[in-house]
Write a protein that holds these residues in place. Structure first.
Motif, PDB file in Angstrom:
ATOM      1  N   GLU A   1       3.568   4.496   2.355  1.00 23.45           N
ATOM      2  CA  GLU A   1       4.870   5.172   2.233  1.00 23.45           C
ATOM      3  C   GLU A   1       4.886   6.102   1.035  1.00 23.45           C
ATOM      4  O   GLU A   1       5.377   7.231   1.101  1.00 23.45           O
ATOM      5  N   LEU A   2       4.318   5.605  -0.073  1.00 20.22           N
ATOM      6  CA  LEU A   2       4.317   6.414  -1.282  1.00 20.22           C
ATOM      7  C   LEU A   2       3.501   7.692  -1.087  1.00 20.22           C
ATOM      8  O   LEU A   2       3.929   8.779  -1.467  1.00 20.22           O
TER       9      LEU A   2
ATOM     10  N   LEU B   1       5.442  10.069   1.249  1.00 17.08           N
ATOM     11  CA  LEU B   1       6.549  10.731   0.550  1.00 17.08           C
ATOM     12  C   LEU B   1       6.003  11.845  -0.341  1.00 17.08           C
ATOM     13  O   LEU B   1       6.516  12.966  -0.371  1.00 17.08           O
ATOM     14  N   GLN B   2       4.920  11.505  -1.040  1.00 14.47           N
ATOM     15  CA  GLN B   2       4.284  12.470  -1.911  1.00 14.47           C
ATOM     16  C   GLN B   2       3.905  13.734  -1.127  1.00 14.47           C
ATOM     17  O   GLN B   2       4.177  14.842  -1.553  1.00 14.47           O
TER      18      GLN B   2
ATOM     19  N   GLN C   1       7.760   0.459  -2.578  1.00 12.17           N
ATOM     20  CA  GLN C   1       7.212   1.102  -1.398  1.00 12.17           C
ATOM     21  C   GLN C   1       5.827   0.527  -1.092  1.00 12.17           C
ATOM     22  O   GLN C   1       5.186  -0.043  -1.960  1.00 12.17           O
ATOM     23  N   THR C   2       5.392   0.726   0.132  1.00  7.82           N
ATOM     24  CA  THR C   2       3.997   0.411   0.429  1.00  7.82           C
ATOM     25  C   THR C   2       3.167   1.612  -0.024  1.00  7.82           C
ATOM     26  O   THR C   2       3.700   2.707  -0.215  1.00  7.82           O
TER      27      THR C   2
ATOM     28  N   ARG D   1       3.271  -3.742   0.107  1.00  9.54           N
ATOM     29  CA  ARG D   1       4.065  -3.251  -1.022  1.00  9.54           C
ATOM     30  C   ARG D   1       3.192  -3.124  -2.271  1.00  9.54           C
ATOM     31  O   ARG D   1       2.363  -3.982  -2.544  1.00  9.54           O
TER      32      ARG D   1
END
Ligand SMILES: Nc1ncnc2c1ncn2[C@@H]1O[C@H](COP(=O)(O)OP(=O)(O)OP(=O)(O)O)[C@@H](O)[C@H]1O
Ligand SMILES: [Mg+2]
Lengths: 266, 323
Positions: free
Chosen positions: B98-99, B102-103, B94-95, B134
């Motif tokens: 993104e991480l 999502l978190q 993930q970038t 990434r």
């Protein structure tokens, strides 16, 4: 930056099961095109098998009572496309990298951790079936059951892919070991070759016939085939879905027991 | 139950096979406190944290985070805590953005809320445009800072940091210290951190617990702990035979406890400035080659030595900078 704009007032709350499911599935779907090295063989191998089997065996197939060998082979190619497709290796990577722990310290619903991945798999499996189906249509395979038959055909293959993925997931969660997950493919080999891949049931004999008659893939293939060549043969379709339910109840209980074990805090 | 406690533990114990990793640990950490767990490799720091953040069950005992039992109310505990474990826990595919997003979603934040948090975190973790790359392209230090950001997305009330500055360069380490202080001062976040760096404990924490072989062997503010040793220390470094130097020193008046620590000799004294002159003279007259003679107040390393009989680290040089 002011306290308000930086979001200091924001409070954590449970996101809810469905939301968790979509979060996990969304991440998995995003990851798929980023690993083309995993995707390309899954796409090419079934096409290759289809071309080779049809090319090599079409000439001799009429001796066995199969009139349309391309229609006979299309379901085999689909099974090759969808069996063993899973995020199990990615799951092992999460476990070894510690990212799985990061997910576990969040309030995420534990079941969503696996069901979300399976949801993504189901979408991928359908997507992988399409090019194979398309190739079949291009070379002249026609469904006597029409569009509805094509949909049931895709549903059956998708469900088969889904229930099969329970095995690699069980191994992934149980062992956390990538090598073990990779060998789960070996599990699949006897099932896919000791069935009606090359020949119809009537042409098999001896122990092979016996094994094939207990092999769930035999029934899934039969269900897929009738949709192309024979029409709505309810008995065959019931057997096909039945085989999927039986395999699914074994593979899912293994996978979800392994998940429970993994998230238990020992 | 004490309601102003952010973390309470009672008889917390974890046994692996036969090895007792954490042995009967009691904790009472007030809301808004920065508490440091200080101990050498294998002392049981990470095991304690893994129990407190609901990743590991205690073999015995229980603990409460913001009043919620880690045993019975794990989800409530998880909602109130942020965690950065000892090894960064990231998904390289993930970038960074993104991480973090999502978190945020996993903690029930709306996408607008996540965006606000992301904008804020982008600034404080200082990895610039890399957030859209990434994670596999990140350096070790960038990963660690992103890991910290991931622990902060949802505004936790209690933050657990397992060796948060391990592997960071001195500048990054100081930034993390600043950020920890800021979170604590401005937002009242309670922070439980572990460290092997004495000066980290010394400069950052309100209260320190020294853990050795699974047990808390001393606890208090850094100042209190140092006061326990109670005296100034005169440190002598010499190439001469340490035993004979110690023998020489015993004849100097007003000298208290004398301890040989390898090539070093430490003299404890109620008032170091009064004896340092006579010590220097005595050593000179005995013809002893002194490489260094220093007078200092005790530090946590001395405390550690005092309570465990061992030095924290053989080599303190890699401890980074003093702020
Ligand atoms: N999963 C495990 N299985 C068996 N033993 C373990 C496990 N986790 C930790 N231990 C043991 O428990 C003890 C405490 O380990 P822990 O990781 O808590 O130490 P630590 O203080 O965090 O050390 P470090 O500073 O090296 O991180 C060690 O002896 C370790 O070997
Ligand atoms: Mg540790």
């Amino acid at each position: 930056m002011s306290k308000e704009s930086s979001g200091y007032a924001i409070q954590a709350r449970p996101a809810g099961f469905l939301h968790d499911l979509l979060s996990v599935a969304g991440r998995a779907v995003r990851a798929i095109p980023r690993e083309p090295e995993n995707l390309i063989p899954a796409l090419l191998i079934p096409l290759f098998f289809f071309a080779v089997n049809v090319g090599a065996l079409e000439g001799v197939s009429s001796f066995t009572g199969v009139t349309d060998y391309k229609a006979f082979q299309l379901p085999v190619a689909i099974i090759f496309a969808v069996t063993g497709v899973s995020r199990a290796l990615a799951l092992v990577t999460d476990i070894t990298s510690g990212y799985f722990d990061r997910l576990l310290v969040s309030p995420i619903n534990r079941w969503a951790l696996l069901l979300g991945l399976m949801m993504a798999d189901f979408a991928l499996v359908l997507a992988l079936s399409l090019p194979v189906l398309l190739l079949g249509l291009i070379v002249g395979v026609r469904f006597v059951t029409g569009i509805l038959g094509v949909s049931v055909f895709l549903l059956l293959s998708g469900l088969w892919g889904l229930v099969y993925s329970g095995f690699p997931y069980a191994i992934a969660l149980r062992t956390g070991n990538p090598a073990a997950v990779n060998t789960s493919f070996l599990l699949f080999l006897p099932f896919v070759f000791l069935t009606t891949v090359f020949l119809p049931m009537e042409a098999l004999s001896g122990w092979l016939a016996t094994f094939a008659s207990y092999n769930p893939i035999t029934y899934v293939l039969a269900g897929l085939r009738v949709l192309i060549t024979d029409g709505w043969v309810i008995a065959d379709l019931v057997y096909a879905f039945g085989a999927i339910v039986v395999v699914g109840s074994v593979s899912f209980s293994l996978a979800f027991t392994a998940l429970r074990q993994r998230v238990k805090r020992n | 139950m004490d309601t102003d406690l952010a973390i309470r533990a009672s008889g917390l114990t974890r046994v692996f096979d036969k090895k007792v990793a954490v042995d009967n640990v009691d904790l009472a950490i007030k809301q808004g406190e920065i508490y440091g767990f200080l101990g050498p490799n294998g002392a049981g720091k990470s095991t304690t944290i893994r129990m407190l953040v609901t990743l590991l069950s205690p073999t015995n005992g229980n603990a409460w985070v913001m009043g919620h039992s880690i045993h019975d109310d794990a989800t409530k505990v998880r909602l109130s805590i942020g965690v950065a474990l000892q090894d960064v826990a990231l998904d390289e595919q993930q970038t960074g953005a993104e991480l973090v997003r999502l978190q945020g979603r996993l903690y029930g934040l709306s996408s607008e809320e996540v965006s606000r948090r992301l904008a804020y975190l982008r600034e404080i973790i200082d990895i610039g445009d890399a957030l859209d790359r990434r994670i596999k392209t990140y350096s070790g230090g960038m990963k660690r800072r992103l890991d910290l950001a991931a622990a902060l997305v949802h505004n936790p009330t209690v933050l657990f940091l397992d060796e948060p500055t391990a592997g960071l360069d001195p500048v990054s380490r100081m930034r993390v210290w600043e950020e920890i202080r800021k979170l604590n001062k401005e937002l009242g976040v309670t922070i439980f951190l572990t460290t092997q760096y004495l000066e980290e404990a010394d400069h950052l924490v309100d209260r320190v617990g020294i853990i050795s072989q699974g047990r808390i062997v001393a606890e208090g503010t850094p100042a209190e702990l140092k006061r326990k040793i109670g005296e100034d220390l005169v440190i002598i470094q010499t190439q001469n035979d340490v035993e004979s130097v110690v023998a020489e020193l015993r004849n100097v008046p007003k000298v208290g406890r004398i301890e040989a620590r390898g090539k070093e000799i430490a003299i404890a004294s109620a008032d170091g400035s009064k004896i340092i002159g006579s010590v220097a003279v005595a050593l000179h007259q005995a013809g002893i080659q002194v490489e260094q003679l220093t007078l200092r107040t005790p530090n946590l390393d001395d405390v550690f030595l005092e309570v465990t009989g061992n030095r924290m680290q053989k080599n303190n040089n890699h401890q980074g900078v003093k702020p």
